[in-house]
Write a protein that holds these residues in place. Structure first.
Motif, short mmCIF file in Angstrom:
data_model
loop_
_atom_site.label_atom_id
_atom_site.label_comp_id
_atom_site.label_asym_id
_atom_site.label_seq_id
_atom_site.Cartn_x
_atom_site.Cartn_y
_atom_site.Cartn_z
N VAL A 1 2.50 -0.13 17.23
CA VAL A 1 2.12 -0.53 15.87
C VAL A 1 1.28 -1.80 15.96
CG1 VAL A 1 2.93 -1.18 13.57
CG2 VAL A 1 4.26 0.45 14.95
N PRO A 2 -0.01 -1.72 15.63
CA PRO A 2 -0.85 -2.93 15.72
C PRO A 2 -0.35 -4.00 14.75
CG PRO A 2 -2.01 -1.15 14.59
CD PRO A 2 -0.77 -0.55 15.15
N ASP A 3 -0.61 -5.23 15.06
CA ASP A 3 -0.12 -6.35 14.25
C ASP A 3 -0.52 -6.22 12.79
OD1 ASP A 3 1.03 -7.40 16.49
OD2 ASP A 3 -0.62 -8.79 16.93
N VAL A 4 -1.73 -5.74 12.53
CA VAL A 4 -2.22 -5.63 11.17
C VAL A 4 -1.43 -4.60 10.36
CG1 VAL A 4 -3.95 -3.86 11.67
CG2 VAL A 4 -4.32 -5.45 9.77
N GLU A 5 -0.75 -3.67 11.06
CA GLU A 5 0.02 -2.64 10.38
C GLU A 5 1.51 -2.94 10.32
OE1 GLU A 5 -0.49 0.08 8.70
OE2 GLU A 5 -2.66 0.12 8.81
N TYR A 6 1.93 -4.08 10.87
CA TYR A 6 3.36 -4.40 10.92
C TYR A 6 3.64 -5.50 9.89
CZ TYR A 6 7.95 -5.69 12.78
OH TYR A 6 9.29 -5.96 12.91
N PRO A 7 4.19 -5.14 8.71
CA PRO A 7 4.34 -6.11 7.63
C PRO A 7 5.50 -7.09 7.79
CG PRO A 7 5.16 -3.97 6.94
CD PRO A 7 4.60 -3.79 8.33
N SER A 8 6.69 -6.56 8.17
CA SER A 8 7.89 -7.40 8.27
C SER A 8 9.00 -6.60 8.93
CB SER A 8 8.34 -7.85 6.87
OG SER A 8 8.79 -6.73 6.11
N ASP A 9 10.15 -7.24 9.12
CA ASP A 9 11.28 -6.55 9.72
C ASP A 9 11.88 -5.51 8.77
OD1 ASP A 9 11.05 -7.98 12.06
OD2 ASP A 9 12.45 -9.56 11.43
N ASP A 10 11.62 -5.65 7.46
CA ASP A 10 12.16 -4.69 6.49
C ASP A 10 11.39 -3.37 6.50
OD1 ASP A 10 14.10 -6.50 5.62
OD2 ASP A 10 12.74 -7.40 4.15
N TYR A 11 10.12 -3.43 6.88
CA TYR A 11 9.28 -2.23 6.96
C TYR A 11 8.61 -2.19 8.33
CZ TYR A 11 9.75 -1.91 1.87
OH TYR A 11 10.25 -1.80 0.61
N CYS A 12 8.51 -0.96 8.86
CA CYS A 12 7.89 -0.81 10.18
C CYS A 12 6.38 -0.78 10.11
CB CYS A 12 8.39 0.47 10.84
SG CYS A 12 10.10 0.39 11.40
N ILE A 13 5.84 -0.21 9.03
CA ILE A 13 4.39 -0.07 8.92
C ILE A 13 3.93 -0.40 7.49
CG2 ILE A 13 4.11 1.59 10.79
CD1 ILE A 13 4.19 3.84 8.80
N ASN A 14 2.67 -0.78 7.38
CA ASN A 14 2.09 -1.13 6.09
C ASN A 14 1.73 0.10 5.27
OD1 ASN A 14 1.91 -3.86 5.33
ND2 ASN A 14 0.39 -4.24 6.93
N ASN A 15 0.99 1.01 5.92
CA ASN A 15 0.42 2.16 5.22
C ASN A 15 0.99 3.47 5.78
OD1 ASN A 15 -1.59 0.67 3.52
ND2 ASN A 15 -2.29 0.02 5.55
N GLY A 16 0.27 4.57 5.57
CA GLY A 16 0.75 5.87 6.04
C GLY A 16 0.79 5.96 7.55
N ARG A 17 1.61 6.90 8.05
CA ARG A 17 1.80 7.03 9.50
C ARG A 17 0.55 7.51 10.21
NH1 ARG A 17 4.12 11.33 6.94
NH2 ARG A 17 3.61 13.42 7.65
#
Length: 306
Positions: free
Chosen positions: A160-176
């Motif tokens: 998961v690139p840094d730009v797609e990793y929002p926080s520990d509560d969510y693994c990804i920002n957008n769609g898989r």
């Protein structure tokens, strides 16, 4: 799920039970998001993250699909070169050839192909491609694609690139699909599309799913889209567009007054498939919505397959 309208959960679960009973599907994968241990496991295995999230920050689900892929791979009948067709439930497919055999040959010819997307409508089909017009690799088509699971699993855990990793509560920002695009390129693999004669898929826009009338029309249109006249004005407008241009019966307007007689040979036909066929005829003829004169002649050889 992101809801487009209100949902009657009782009617929904009743419908799911019915398609199982009628053998239209073999198994349902139901992920309600309450099993945190299961979600931690799937996020760790697929994304290398310790999280119980099932959706991205922007609301797209991903955990249930990954759990479904795991179940398929662990099934006793799964073979290393088996392909999976991943598609949205509202997708409309127009097939004019043996697409499964053709798709399988694409994966056989190139061991770096991870996914092959159904093409969108085009004149005379499209050649096999893995780069778009700008020279960039095609994005993974999440709405309707064949997947080579073993090749996909070989890339796990997906980075998961840094730009797609929002926080520990969510693994990804957008769609898989963003994560798959990144990892397919990172591992020098390919996402392809095209090369299926004139077969294609169409995606109904969200506005066609909002009202009861629109949804009923969509059922009828999806039944007859494969019969659409390739030279019709409406089909010409559809070329090059994945979103369905019209949700009206103008798709087959020239055939409304035709007399239609259907011969149905019910030999070696699963009950669920036969029922789906009959339901399709009823939707197309009820209230003379499509065919003014329609009759069915059914041949049954005394089968005990009830």
């Amino acid at each position: 799920l992101r809801q487009y309208t209100s949902v009657d959960m009782h009617a929904y679960t009743t419908a799911l039970d019915k398609i199982i009973e009628e053998r239209l599907v073999d198994k349902l994968v139901i992920v309600d998001g309450k099993d945190s241990a299961q979600l931690f496991q799937v996020n760790n295995r697929w994304l290398g993250k310790s999280s119980a999230s099932s959706h991205s920050l922007t609301g797209q689900q991903y955990a249930s699909t990954m759990i479904g892929f795991d179940m398929i791979r662990n099934h006793p009948c799964f073979e290393p070169n088996d392909l999976v067709l991943q598609m949205d439930s509202d997708i409309i497919i127009k097939c004019n050839c043996d697409v499964i055999r053709q798709c399988a040959s694409i994966f056989e010819r190139d061991p770096r192909v991870v996914s092959f997307a159904f093409p969108i409508p085009s004149k005379g089909g499209a050649a096999l491609q893995h780069l778009d017009k700008s020279g960039k690799p095609f994005r993974f088509e999440i709405r309707c694609s064949f997947l080579h699971l073993v090749r996909l699993f070989s890339m796990l855990p997906l980075r998961v690139p840094d730009v797609e990793y929002p926080s520990d509560d969510y693994c990804i920002n957008n769609g898989r699909w963003h994560i798959r695009d990144y990892n397919i390129q990172l591992n020098c693999m390919k996402s392809c599309r095209g090369d299926l004669c004139t077969s294609c898929f169409l995606h109904p826009p969200n506005e066609f799913k909002m009202s009861t009338t629109e949804r009923i029309n969509l059922l009828i249109v999806s039944d007859v889209i494969s019969q659409a006249i390739a030279t019709s004005l409406l089909w010409k407008k559809q070329l090059g567009c994945v979103n369905l241009k019209s949700n009206t019966l103008r798709w087959l307007q020239s055939r409304y007054e035709s007399v239609v007689v259907a011969f149905i040979l019910n030999e070696y036909t699963p009950y669920g498939m036969a029922l789906h066929c009959f339901d399709s005829f009823l939707r197309q003829s009820k209230g003379k919505k499509l065919f003014d004169k329609c009759g069915i002649i059914l041949f049954d050889n005394g089968s005990v397959n009830y």
